[in-house]
Design a protein around this motif. Structure first.
Motif, PDB file in Angstrom:
ATOM      1  N   PRO A  54       0.786  -1.146  -0.079  1.00 59.85           N
ATOM      2  CA  PRO A  54      -0.163  -0.016   0.117  1.00 59.85           C
ATOM      3  C   PRO A  54       0.941   1.139  -0.136  1.00 59.85           C
ATOM      4  CG  PRO A  54      -0.356  -1.552   1.870  1.00 59.85           C
ATOM      5  CD  PRO A  54       0.672  -2.146   1.405  1.00 59.85           C
ATOM      6  N   GLU A  55       2.020   1.292   0.817  1.00 57.62           N
ATOM      7  CA  GLU A  55       2.881   2.416   0.813  1.00 57.62           C
ATOM      8  C   GLU A  55       3.449   2.800  -0.608  1.00 57.62           C
ATOM      9  OE1 GLU A  55       4.653   1.576   5.484  1.00 57.62           O
ATOM     10  OE2 GLU A  55       5.887   1.631   3.547  1.00 57.62           O
ATOM     11  N   ARG A  56       3.709   1.767  -1.514  1.00 57.74           N
ATOM     12  CA  ARG A  56       4.345   2.053  -2.952  1.00 57.74           C
ATOM     13  C   ARG A  56       2.829   2.569  -3.585  1.00 57.74           C
ATOM     14  NH1 ARG A  56       7.446  -2.440  -5.909  1.00 57.74           N
ATOM     15  NH2 ARG A  56       9.051  -1.778  -4.387  1.00 57.74           N
ATOM     16  N   GLU A  57       1.816   2.245  -3.381  1.00 65.14           N
ATOM     17  CA  GLU A  57       0.623   2.602  -4.426  1.00 65.14           C
ATOM     18  C   GLU A  57       0.237   3.993  -3.764  1.00 65.14           C
ATOM     19  OE1 GLU A  57      -0.769   1.391  -6.425  1.00 65.14           O
ATOM     20  OE2 GLU A  57      -2.723   2.950  -6.551  1.00 65.14           O
ATOM     21  N   GLN A  58       0.620   4.410  -2.545  1.00 65.48           N
ATOM     22  CA  GLN A  58       0.455   5.853  -2.193  1.00 65.48           C
ATOM     23  C   GLN A  58       1.483   6.744  -2.819  1.00 65.48           C
ATOM     24  OE1 GLN A  58       0.448   6.344   2.118  1.00 65.48           O
ATOM     25  NE2 GLN A  58      -1.661   4.953   2.245  1.00 65.48           N
ATOM     26  N   ALA A  59       3.035   6.150  -2.810  1.00 63.25           N
ATOM     27  CA  ALA A  59       4.088   7.218  -3.305  1.00 63.25           C
ATOM     28  C   ALA A  59       3.648   6.813  -4.831  1.00 63.25           C
ATOM     29  CB  ALA A  59       5.056   6.224  -3.078  1.00 63.25           C
ATOM     30  N   ARG A  60       3.286   5.895  -5.549  1.00 64.54           N
ATOM     31  CA  ARG A  60       2.832   6.103  -6.961  1.00 64.54           C
ATOM     32  C   ARG A  60       1.932   6.833  -7.336  1.00 64.54           C
ATOM     33  NH1 ARG A  60      -0.600   4.320 -10.383  1.00 64.54           N
ATOM     34  NH2 ARG A  60      -2.035   3.587  -8.540  1.00 64.54           N
ATOM     35  N   LYS A  61       0.695   6.909  -6.598  1.00 64.90           N
ATOM     36  CA  LYS A  61      -0.305   8.152  -6.754  1.00 64.90           C
ATOM     37  C   LYS A  61       0.381   9.342  -6.754  1.00 64.90           C
ATOM     38  CE  LYS A  61      -4.315   5.457  -5.424  1.00 64.90           C
ATOM     39  NZ  LYS A  61      -5.359   5.324  -4.504  1.00 64.90           N
TER      40      LYS A  61
END
Length: 851
Positions: free
Chosen positions: A115-122
């Motif tokens: 999930p952290e990578r998803e937030q960073a990607r967004k």
């Protein structure tokens, strides 16, 4: 494994040699100069180093795979100009497009796991969106500024042009006024001179009346009353002071000064495509004998009426000290194209389907792949299961319309594959996964590179157990066709023509490539295209398969194809159905030409029938003059080549094929079978059935008749039967080439070869009163036979060649002795055999010679 130098790798990567050497040293690869080789392992090591230096680790291998495609295109922007005359200015604009495609399912699964990578990607995507919006705004501002500057520059240019035109008009008016004044002054001067002449005549008549005695007229200086013309010699003539001149000529002078030019006259000669020796001499103002002398010095025996090609004529002109330039001939064909371009300049271009050529090695599944797409059985209709012609098909798929060109893969069809690559937008290279890269595969890559078209690799036969796609990638990478997942630009699509695996992916790749190319064409104009294939039908006449590249071909159009013209009487699609018109990127079979055009000829439609006939006549004259010049130029070379070859055998062949491409391929393949002893001479070749005139020509020239997918008519069969001519029918090019090759090999006869069958080593020599010297020997190789000839070797040098007088095993006479067995050998008429010598037994055999 193929290697490249540092300089070549730097040129491919688009970096300097010094920068690449620095990167190689940082990666642990020793390199100091641009000439050092770089292997594939070094490339992989450099790639790993560069990925690591940019923050990518080995764990990134699980990241979603993405493909980035970059394309450039150029457009012309029409900008209205200012000034009193208005006008338009054309501005060239370069558009760069970059698209990145990511595998979404892998990306979604990765985002769910982290999930952290998803937030960073967004966050990263938002930042990228902001940067993209800002870049777009800056780009629009820059484009608006460039457009404004272009308009301002166009307005300034228009004002300057108007100013220059006004100044030019004033200058012309001033010159015209000056010319009028000069003409007026000349008229006044002429009238004044006429008055003075009349006054002089009146005074002379008055003086003559006053004389008491009329004198005899003076004797003229020459026989006809004219003064002599003296040529000044040396410096004295040039130092003679000129006499006083009056208007209209010179007076008071009895001699004229004349001196030769101090430097040779250099003329600029316009050389056409062909010119005779006599005409070339006239252009240079020299005698024909001088031109012939120069040509003889160049190794050419010519006559005054012999035509020369343009390159040879230019060499002769420059050799004689003059300046030569190619003549600009009036090209009617270019006039027709110019008229069409001007008429369609304002027409709107529309999107056209892509033209895709399927290329590759024979039996790698090119036509089978098209069969699956077209849902037909074309391969079953081809002789021997291989393609003999270029096939053109239009297919409507879910991704849009696509035109396919299927080219043969046999080595004899090289020219046909080259034509297919030149007429295409995209090339699909079919490679069998169980066979790999083959000779015709490499040749197809070269044709695609030369034509400058993108390449898509379809790895076929993936349903077989022997399929190895990694081997195909490695072999193609050695040919500089690098897959996208290896850092290259070519798409590799695994497919199967039997199961349908990967067909949708292949069509999607074609559609994507076509979108990036942005293929357009003007449909509202006369058609222009290329002849894909041609043939002669017995019932319908000449047939030509054409591919329309621009415009729309309609029934009733006057068409020019190569040297042939005609009005389109009917058109058929690939299924044999009649059509009334054909648009861009569509193939059609055309009926109505005056003859069979050559495959690869350019096709265009002319609105004026007279211009079309003139263009065809000009093409015919050009071809005839070129052939005549080539034949006469080769006469001397043929004379020297044929010296000492009076005993060379000659095989005359007469070829007839169903289409022009097959006739061309078969002719080239058979002519390559010639050697120093046997020459293959093609008496005639063409398309269509074997006629009575063909049979008569074969009878007169003692030629073998070869029919490729054609048959002889009734009249021809009668002549062939009466004259007992040799006639052969073929439907597969392999069979025709192999049988002619076998026939030529039969003419070569046989040759005698020697084959060693045994070797015996002499251990000791015994003397016999009856038989002389007997060599006690051990057979070390093969077998020694009594009836075969032998050679005696000493230190591996032949010292005697003859026959065996006796061969004994103990006390018995034997016919042969096998290897590893001792025996006694008596050499006939030779008694100088010594221990350590070798006796070689051999036999002579006759074998059939072959090419």
């Amino acid at each position: 494994m193929s290697q490249v130098t540092v300089s070549q790798l730097a040129e491919v990567l688009g970096v300097t040699v010094d920068k690449l050497i620095s990167q190689l040293n940082e990666a642990g690869i020793s390199a100091s100069s641009g000439d050092e080789p770089v292997s594939n392992d070094d490339k992989k090591k450099l790639l790993m180093h560069l990925q690591t230096s940019h923050g990518k680790s080995e764990s990134d291998a699980s990241a979603p795979r993405k493909v980035t495609l970059k394309r450039r295109s150029h457009e012309e922007l029409s900008v209205s100009g200012g000034g009193p005359r208005g006008g338009k200015r054309i501005v060239n604009v370069e558009i760069r497009k970059k698209r990145t495609y990511v595998k979404r399912d892998a990306l979604d699964s990765q985002n769910q796991e982290d999930p952290e990578r998803e937030q960073a990607r967004k966050a990263l995507e938002e930042a990228r969106a902001e940067r993209a919006a800002k870049a777009d705004a800056e780009k629009q501002a820059a484009e608006e500024k460039a457009r404004h500057e272009a308009e301002e520059q166009a307005r300034k240019d228009a004002e300057e042009q108007a100013k220059r035109e006004a100044e030019e008009q004033e200058r012309r008016e001033a010159e015209e006024k000056a010319r009028e004044e000069a003409a007026k002054r000349e008229a006044e001067e002429a009238a004044r001179r006429a008055d003075e002449e009349r006054a002089r005549k009146f005074a002379a008549e008055e003086r003559a009346r006053k004389k008491e005695k009329v004198k005899e007229p003076a004797k003229p200086a020459t026989r006809y009353g004219r003064k002599e013309l003296h040529v000044a010699k040396g410096a004295a003539g040039r130092r003679r002071k000129p006499t006083r001149r009056v208007s209209g000529g010179s007076a008071g002078s009895t001699e004229h000064g004349f001196s030769r030019p101090t430097a040779p006259v250099v003329r600029e000669v316009a050389v056409p495509e062909t010119i005779t020796v006599g005409d070339l001499a006239k252009e240079m103002a020299v005698k024909s004998a001088e031109v012939i002398k120069v040509l003889m010095g160049m190794g050419m025996m010519v006559t005054i009426n012999q035509p020369l090609d343009q390159d040879t004529a230019i060499l002769v002109v420059e050799e004689m000290g003059h300046s030569a330039k190619p003549a600009e001939e009036k090209d009617i064909e270019q006039e027709l194209l110019a008229v069409e371009e001007e008429a369609s300049s304002d027409a709107e271009a529309v999107t056209r389907p892509p033209v895709v050529t399927v290329m590759g090695h024979v039996d790698h599944g090119k036509t089978s792949l098209l069969d699956y797409i077209r849902k037909s059985r074309v391969t079953a209709g081809e002789a021997g299961g291989i393609t003999q012609h270029i096939g053109a098909y239009h297919v409507d798929t879910d991704k849009g319309g696509i035109t396919f060109l299927d080219t043969p893969g046999h080595a004899a069809f090289t020219a046909m594959r080259a034509r297919g690559a030149q007429a295409t937008d995209i090339v699909i290279l079919v490679v069998a996964a169980d066979d790999g890269v083959m000779p015709q595969t490499k040749e197809a890559i070269q044709h695609a590179r030369a034509a400058g078209v993108p390449l898509i690799v379809a790895v076929n036969k993936m349903d077989r157990q022997e399929a190895d796609i990694e081997r195909v990638k490695s072999e193609l990478a050695a040919e500089e066709v690098v897959p996208e997942d290896w850092g290259g630009e070519e798409q590799f699509i695994p497919v199967s023509a039997h199961t349908g695996q990967g067909i949708d992916d292949l069509l999607e790749a074609i559609t994507l490539q076509a979108e990036l190319l942005e293929l357009t064409a003007v449909a509202d104009r006369n058609a222009r295209g290329i002849v894909i294939e041609s043939s002669l039908d017995k019932g319908r006449g000449p047939l030509a398969t054409v591919l329309v590249q621009e415009g729309t071909l309609k029934r009733g159009d006057m068409m020019l194809a190569g040297e042939q013209i005609g009005r389109v009487r009917a058109m058929f699609d690939e299924n044999g159905d009649k059509v009334d018109e054909v648009g861009p990127s569509y193939p059609a079979q055309v009926l109505g030409l005056s003859g069979v055009p050559m495959a690869g000829d350019e096709m265009l439609v002319a609105a004026n029938e007279r211009k079309a006939r003139e263009a065809a006549s000009q093409r015919q004259d050009r071809q005839r003059e070129g052939r005549l010049a080539q034949q006469q130029a080769a006469n001397l070379q043929n004379l020297f080549d044929n010296m000492g070859k009076d005993d060379q055998l000659q095989v005359n062949l007469l070829l007839r094929a169903d289409v022009q491409g097959s006739a061309e391929a078969l002719r080239d393949s058979l002519e390559k079978l010639s050697n120093d002893e046997v020459k293959v001479n093609i008496v005639a070749s063409g398309v269509g059935a074997i006629t009575e005139s063909d049979a008569s020509l074969a009878q007169a020239s003692d030629a073998i008749i070869i029919g490729f997918n054609v048959r002889a008519d009734a009249a021809a069969r009668k002549v062939i039967s009466e004259a007992d001519l040799d006639l052969h029918y073929y439907s597969v090019i392999y069979d025709a080439i192999d049988e002619v090759k076998a026939a030529i090999s039969g003419l070569l006869g046989t040759e005698t070869r020697e084959q060693i069958i045994g070797l015996a080593e002499v251990k000791d020599v015994f003397r016999s009163s009856k038989l002389g010297a007997i060599a006690g020997s051990l057979v070390v190789e093969g077998v020694v036979r009594r009836d075969n000839p032998i050679r005696v070797l000493r230190d591996n040098v032949v010292i005697y060649e003859g026959e065996l007088e006796s061969l004994r095993r103990f006390k018995d006479d034997v016919k042969e002795v096998q290897s590893g067995t001792e025996c006694g050998i008596g050499v006939k008429q030779y008694n100088d055999v010594k221990p350590g010598d070798q006796i070689e037994c051999f036999e002579r055999i006759e074998v059939q010679r072959s090419l």
